[in-house]
Design a protein around this motif. Structure first.
Motif, short mmCIF file in Angstrom:
data_model
loop_
_atom_site.label_atom_id
_atom_site.label_comp_id
_atom_site.label_asym_id
_atom_site.label_seq_id
_atom_site.Cartn_x
_atom_site.Cartn_y
_atom_site.Cartn_z
N ALA A 262 2.46 12.07 -0.31
CA ALA A 262 3.23 10.81 0.06
C ALA A 262 4.00 9.92 0.87
O ALA A 262 4.46 8.64 1.25
N ARG B 210 0.82 -1.41 0.06
CA ARG B 210 0.36 0.44 0.41
C ARG B 210 1.14 1.24 0.18
O ARG B 210 0.67 2.15 -0.87
N THR B 211 1.54 1.13 1.12
CA THR B 211 2.55 2.03 1.21
C THR B 211 3.19 2.34 -0.43
O THR B 211 3.46 3.83 -0.79
N GLU C 154 2.24 6.79 -6.97
CA GLU C 154 0.73 7.26 -7.38
C GLU C 154 1.11 8.68 -7.61
O GLU C 154 1.04 9.23 -8.89
N SER C 155 1.56 9.42 -6.43
CA SER C 155 2.02 10.48 -6.47
C SER C 155 3.48 10.63 -7.72
O SER C 155 3.25 11.99 -7.74
N THR D 154 0.97 4.55 -3.09
CA THR D 154 1.23 5.21 -2.86
C THR D 154 1.93 6.28 -3.07
O THR D 154 1.90 7.62 -3.90
#
Length: 123
Positions: A59, A4-5, A11-12, A8
């Motif tokens: 993020a 998940r990290t 995505e950033s 993120t």
């Protein structure tokens, strides 16, 4: 690092402006840069830059510190290194020595690649 990290973070960084801002801050190292200087270096409006820097901060890729009336941004280099380790820890089934030929084909300087562990007592 959890998936998940990592998601993120990716995505950033999927925005070209954010990627360029992060790379600029990585080049600056621990000194970082104030927002106005980042905007000038990237030739982006301060309001647009603020939006992108906020996403990077969310993020965890950058930190921000108030300095008088300026905000200084710094890349979270330990997090970047954790992401690189996350991506490469299972390379060649967790046996990075098997990746030697693949590393030779890479354009990355040897100094930035993780060391290949010695096998059979040989360096």
């Amino acid at each position: 690092m959890e998936t998940r990290t990592a998601t993120t973070i990716f995505e950033s960084l999927s925005s070209g402006w954010r990627l360029e801002a992060f790379r600029l801050l990585v080049r600056q190292g621990p000194e970082g840069m104030v927002a106005g200087d980042i905007a000038s270096a990237l030739d982006i409006s301060p309001s647009s830059l603020s939006f992108h820097l906020k996403a990077l901060a969310h993020a965890g890729l950058v930190s921000v510190e108030q300095e008088g009336r300026f905000q200084r941004y710094r890349a979270n280099i330990p997090l970047m290194l954790d992401l690189i380790a996350y991506l490469t820890e299972e390379c060649c089934s967790g046996q990075p020595e098997k990746c030697a030929d693949l590393r030779a084909a890479s354009c990355c300087p040897e100094a930035v690649l993780p060391p290949i562990p010695a096998t059979d007592g040989k360096p």
